[in-house]
Design a protein around this motif. Structure first.
Motif, mmCIF file in Angstrom:
data_model
loop_
_atom_site.group_PDB
_atom_site.id
_atom_site.type_symbol
_atom_site.label_atom_id
_atom_site.label_comp_id
_atom_site.label_asym_id
_atom_site.label_seq_id
_atom_site.Cartn_x
_atom_site.Cartn_y
_atom_site.Cartn_z
ATOM 1 N N PHE A 80 0.829 -1.189 0.000
ATOM 2 C CA PHE A 80 0.000 0.000 0.000
ATOM 3 C C PHE A 80 0.873 1.253 0.000
ATOM 4 C CE2 PHE A 80 -2.279 -3.415 2.202
ATOM 5 C CZ PHE A 80 -3.401 -3.510 1.387
ATOM 6 N N LYS A 81 0.262 2.366 -0.332
ATOM 7 C CA LYS A 81 1.017 3.610 -0.435
ATOM 8 C C LYS A 81 1.519 4.122 0.906
ATOM 9 C CE LYS A 81 -0.509 5.304 -4.890
ATOM 10 N NZ LYS A 81 -1.062 6.424 -5.678
ATOM 11 N N ASP A 82 0.972 3.585 1.994
ATOM 12 C CA ASP A 82 1.488 3.980 3.310
ATOM 13 C C ASP A 82 2.700 3.146 3.719
ATOM 14 O OD1 ASP A 82 0.410 1.528 3.934
ATOM 15 O OD2 ASP A 82 -1.073 2.279 5.360
ATOM 16 N N GLY A 83 3.156 2.261 2.804
ATOM 17 C CA GLY A 83 4.332 1.452 3.071
ATOM 18 C C GLY A 83 4.047 0.088 3.661
ATOM 19 N N LYS A 84 2.823 -0.146 4.114
ATOM 20 C CA LYS A 84 2.472 -1.440 4.679
ATOM 21 C C LYS A 84 2.167 -2.430 3.555
ATOM 22 C CE LYS A 84 0.633 0.531 8.961
ATOM 23 N NZ LYS A 84 -0.549 0.645 9.846
ATOM 24 N N SER A 85 2.263 -3.711 3.862
ATOM 25 C CA SER A 85 1.990 -4.743 2.869
ATOM 26 C C SER A 85 1.147 -5.847 3.484
ATOM 27 C CB SER A 85 3.290 -5.315 2.302
ATOM 28 O OG SER A 85 4.069 -5.901 3.328
ATOM 29 N N ALA A 86 0.523 -6.658 2.620
ATOM 30 C CA ALA A 86 -0.341 -7.739 3.092
ATOM 31 C C ALA A 86 -0.302 -8.896 2.105
ATOM 32 C CB ALA A 86 -1.771 -7.239 3.268
ATOM 33 N N PHE A 87 -0.505 -10.100 2.631
ATOM 34 C CA PHE A 87 -0.630 -11.313 1.835
ATOM 35 C C PHE A 87 -2.027 -11.886 2.051
ATOM 36 C CE2 PHE A 87 3.899 -10.880 2.349
ATOM 37 C CZ PHE A 87 4.455 -11.436 1.201
ATOM 38 N N PRO A 88 -2.568 -12.630 1.089
ATOM 39 C CA PRO A 88 -3.854 -13.284 1.333
ATOM 40 C C PRO A 88 -3.734 -14.307 2.455
ATOM 41 C CG PRO A 88 -2.849 -14.089 -0.697
ATOM 42 C CD PRO A 88 -2.033 -12.916 -0.253
ATOM 43 N N GLN A 89 -4.800 -14.441 3.210
ATOM 44 C CA GLN A 89 -4.856 -15.415 4.287
ATOM 45 C C GLN A 89 -5.663 -16.643 3.847
ATOM 46 O OE1 GLN A 89 -3.052 -14.700 7.218
ATOM 47 N NE2 GLN A 89 -2.401 -13.075 5.808
ATOM 48 N N LYS A 90 -5.616 -17.666 4.649
ATOM 49 C CA LYS A 90 -6.309 -18.911 4.302
ATOM 50 C C LYS A 90 -7.785 -18.677 4.038
ATOM 51 C CE LYS A 90 -6.996 -23.656 5.954
ATOM 52 N NZ LYS A 90 -6.708 -24.625 7.056
ATOM 53 N N ASN A 91 -8.422 -17.810 4.851
ATOM 54 C CA ASN A 91 -9.856 -17.573 4.676
ATOM 55 C C ASN A 91 -10.165 -16.657 3.498
ATOM 56 O OD1 ASN A 91 -9.004 -15.167 5.724
ATOM 57 N ND2 ASN A 91 -10.292 -15.217 7.552
ATOM 58 N N ASP A 92 -9.135 -16.183 2.790
ATOM 59 C CA ASP A 92 -9.350 -15.393 1.585
ATOM 60 C C ASP A 92 -9.470 -16.271 0.336
ATOM 61 O OD1 ASP A 92 -9.223 -12.870 2.858
ATOM 62 O OD2 ASP A 92 -7.022 -12.948 2.847
ATOM 63 N N ILE A 93 -9.173 -17.558 0.447
ATOM 64 C CA ILE A 93 -9.275 -18.461 -0.695
ATOM 65 C C ILE A 93 -10.747 -18.693 -1.006
ATOM 66 C CG2 ILE A 93 -8.617 -20.686 -1.660
ATOM 67 C CD1 ILE A 93 -6.246 -18.896 -0.883
ATOM 68 N N VAL A 94 -11.151 -18.387 -2.225
ATOM 69 C CA VAL A 94 -12.547 -18.579 -2.647
ATOM 70 C C VAL A 94 -12.750 -19.988 -3.165
ATOM 71 C CG1 VAL A 94 -14.397 -17.764 -4.154
ATOM 72 C CG2 VAL A 94 -12.737 -16.140 -3.225
ATOM 73 N N PHE A 95 -11.884 -20.437 -4.069
ATOM 74 C CA PHE A 95 -11.928 -21.827 -4.511
ATOM 75 C C PHE A 95 -10.564 -22.250 -5.020
ATOM 76 C CE2 PHE A 95 -13.338 -19.533 -8.382
ATOM 77 C CZ PHE A 95 -12.465 -20.040 -9.330
ATOM 78 N N GLU A 96 -10.373 -23.565 -5.055
ATOM 79 C CA GLU A 96 -9.140 -24.168 -5.549
ATOM 80 C C GLU A 96 -9.517 -25.456 -6.266
ATOM 81 O OE1 GLU A 96 -4.886 -25.438 -3.623
ATOM 82 O OE2 GLU A 96 -6.702 -26.294 -2.743
ATOM 83 N N SER A 97 -9.490 -25.440 -7.582
ATOM 84 C CA SER A 97 -9.876 -26.600 -8.382
ATOM 85 C C SER A 97 -8.627 -27.180 -9.027
ATOM 86 C CB SER A 97 -10.905 -26.204 -9.445
ATOM 87 O OG SER A 97 -12.069 -25.683 -8.837
ATOM 88 N N THR A 98 -8.253 -28.398 -8.602
ATOM 89 C CA THR A 98 -7.004 -29.010 -9.041
ATOM 90 C C THR A 98 -7.267 -30.312 -9.774
ATOM 91 O OG1 THR A 98 -5.826 -28.042 -7.156
ATOM 92 C CG2 THR A 98 -4.779 -29.911 -8.255
#
Length: 260
Positions: A80-98
């Motif tokens: 982000f422009k304030d210098g902070k950063s973030a990664f997706p978390q486990k609960n951010d996964i919508v679907f995973e089709s393998t």
């Protein structure tokens, strides 16, 4: 407007697929895409609390990741422009089709509450789940013309991605709560780890409906040497209805069943 034109227009106004290095990275099969400090166009990506996104970075895949959805939580960095950063978390996964060594993963991006990122993953010869390509879009209500597709949402945004060197294509449709993707690959051998339900589509192709770890349904079938995969968080019958509305994969207008 044809779907191809619609998607071209969306590439200009939505987030688009940040794949500037894709042509170079795809020349060597299974080479990992690593994008450093990709700038986000001003005003196009915002989150709540007035935090504006500065850049998105794709990091190297961890070797010990057991699945693509685990790998993405280490790879997709939003700054982000304030210098902070973030990664997706486990609960951010919508679907995973393998299927075998190929996977489609959709997340709710740290960029914002209605922002999605869709990844095409592949398990490579270094024993890692790596990103072949990705697209970013904001779930919304910009379009109502489904062009014959049996989408469960009445209003949506849409975007597509093609990786010519690997003959992979994917289309994504999303509103604020739902996202669905249609992917096309060259047919490849794999062993289905679940026990899929076999059905017959209206185009007479045999299809297989299965569930992934997050309990979302996905569907796949074969057509003219291609593997078509339909997945999302839209429910089993909606997945089947969408697959039933698809034309032959050889159609110049695929995935739209309409020619005009």
């Amino acid at each position: 407007m044809r779907i191809k034109l619609l998607f071209t227009f969306l590439l200009l106004i939505l987030f688009g697929a940040l794949l500037g290095c894709q042509e170079d990275t795809s020349k060597q099969q299974n080479k990992e895409i690593i994008i450093e400090d990709t700038k986000v166009p001003n005003g196009l990506s915002k989150v709540t609390k007035d935090k504006e996104v500065e850049s998105v970075t794709i990091l190297e895949s961890p070797k010990n990741a057991s699945s693509p959805s685990e790998a993405v939580t280490y790879q997709y960095k939003v700054t982000f422009k304030d210098g902070k950063s973030a990664f997706p978390q486990k609960n951010d996964i919508v679907f995973e089709s393998t299927l075998g060594d190929t996977s489609i993963v959709a997340i709710r991006s740290p960029e914002g509450e209605t922002n999605y990122t869709v990844f095409l993953y592949e398990y490579n010869n270094t024993k890692k789940w790596v990103i072949d390509g990705f697209l970013r879009l904001q779930g919304g209500t910009g379009f109502m013309n489904k062009e014959g597709l049996d989408l469960p949402m009445d209003k949506f945004n849409a975007l597509n991605l093609k990786i010519p060197k690997k003959n992979k294509k994917i289309w994504a449709f999303a509103n604020e709560k739902e996202i669905v993707t249609i992917a096309v690959y060259n047919r490849f051998p794999f062993v289905e780890t679940n026990d899929p339900e076999k059905i017959t589509l209206t185009n007479k192709n045999e299809a297989y409906v299965s569930k992934e770890n997050l309990k979302n349904s996905y569907l796949y079938y074969f057509d003219s040497g291609k593997l078509i995969v339909v997945c999302g968080n839209i429910g089993k019958q909606n997945i089947i209805n969408l697959a039933n509305s698809l034309p032959s994969v050889n159609s110049a207008f695929f995935p739209s069943p309409k020619e005009n």
